[in-house]
Design a protein around this motif. Structure first.
Motif, mmCIF file in Angstrom:
data_model
loop_
_atom_site.group_PDB
_atom_site.id
_atom_site.type_symbol
_atom_site.label_atom_id
_atom_site.label_comp_id
_atom_site.label_asym_id
_atom_site.label_seq_id
_atom_site.Cartn_x
_atom_site.Cartn_y
_atom_site.Cartn_z
ATOM 1 N N ILE A 168 33.644 -11.605 -12.008
ATOM 2 C CA ILE A 168 34.372 -12.858 -12.218
ATOM 3 C C ILE A 168 34.024 -13.767 -11.033
ATOM 4 O O ILE A 168 34.063 -13.314 -9.885
ATOM 5 C CB ILE A 168 35.895 -12.606 -12.293
ATOM 6 N N ARG B 47 38.398 -15.401 -9.316
ATOM 7 C CA ARG B 47 38.890 -14.095 -8.862
ATOM 8 C C ARG B 47 40.020 -14.272 -7.843
ATOM 9 O O ARG B 47 41.015 -13.559 -7.885
ATOM 10 C CB ARG B 47 37.731 -13.290 -8.276
ATOM 11 N N ALA C 135 38.546 -21.661 -15.458
ATOM 12 C CA ALA C 135 37.473 -21.057 -16.254
ATOM 13 C C ALA C 135 36.841 -22.098 -17.170
ATOM 14 O O ALA C 135 35.607 -22.145 -17.306
ATOM 15 C CB ALA C 135 38.007 -19.884 -17.072
ATOM 16 N N LEU D 147 39.019 -13.897 -18.994
ATOM 17 C CA LEU D 147 37.966 -13.983 -17.975
ATOM 18 C C LEU D 147 36.882 -12.932 -18.201
ATOM 19 O O LEU D 147 35.702 -13.191 -17.944
ATOM 20 C CB LEU D 147 38.571 -13.852 -16.577
ATOM 21 N N HIS D 148 37.270 -11.777 -18.706
ATOM 22 C CA HIS D 148 36.270 -10.749 -19.016
ATOM 23 C C HIS D 148 35.347 -11.216 -20.137
ATOM 24 O O HIS D 148 34.133 -11.014 -20.069
ATOM 25 C CB HIS D 148 36.946 -9.418 -19.372
#
Length: 190
Positions: free
Chosen positions: A71, A76, A105, A171-172
């Motif tokens: 990330i 992060r 993001a 986010l993954h």
């Protein structure tokens, strides 16, 4: 007795083991209220923690698990701050930081709209996320908005926990999974 935590001293996943005194006796005490307290020692760094029962109370407070290194660092840091907020029961702050992660993001992926609703929609239209994942981001936005505004609904522990799970998966999908796939593709020469 032993429990697994992220050590507040070295931030490594560890099992705390009961320490012993110089006579080899376990450092365990029962209070007048019937609580059992013990001194746990990190198997990694050797530093102590004071633990009640099976870990329902630990001093210093354990740290949350670190976020995936794939990330981007700015995201992060925000995700780790959201996790820290949850770990000290600051549920509104956790939800606000989770919402911030979604917006950051979107900006990191190049969204140009001036509000989060439009930015999330941009990610969907560009094919970066599916409609289901758009819904996850929208739920995080709703709860984060409620947390940020005095007239919003209360944010419960469950709200904060679920919001954190949703934003971490979001986010993954955007950063971790593509990085893993790219690395495997490169490794195989494809």
């Amino acid at each position: 007795m032993s429990i697994s935590i992220h050590c507040p001293h070295c931030n490594q996943k560890t099992a705390l083991s009961i320490s012993t005194n110089d006579r080899g006796q376990a450092n365990v005490w029962t209070t007048q209220h019937g609580f059992e307290w013990w001194i746990g020692i990190c198997n990694g760094c050797g530093q102590p923690c004071l633990v009640r029962e099976q870990g329902d109370c630990i001093y210093p407070h354990p740290l949350p698990s670190p976020s995936d290194e794939l990330i981007p660092e700015n995201l992060r840091r925000d995700l780790d701050e959201a996790k820290l907020c949850l770990s000290v029961q600051c549920f509104r702050a956790c939800a606000v930081m989770a919402r911030r992660c979604v917006q950051q993001a979107c900006l990191t992926r190049g969204c140009k709209k001036d509000n989060l609703v439009g930015q999330i929609a941009e990610l969907t239209h560009a094919g970066h996320i599916t409609k289901d994942i758009e819904e996850w981001a929208t739920v995080v936005r709703w709860i984060g908005n409620d947390a940020a505004h005095p007239n919003g609904q209360a944010v419960t522990k469950e709200d904060a926990e679920d919001t954190l799970k949703l934003v971490e998966q979001f986010l993954h999908v955007l950063f971790v999974t593509p990085a893993l796939a790219k690395a495997r593709k490169t490794q195989r020469g494809k």
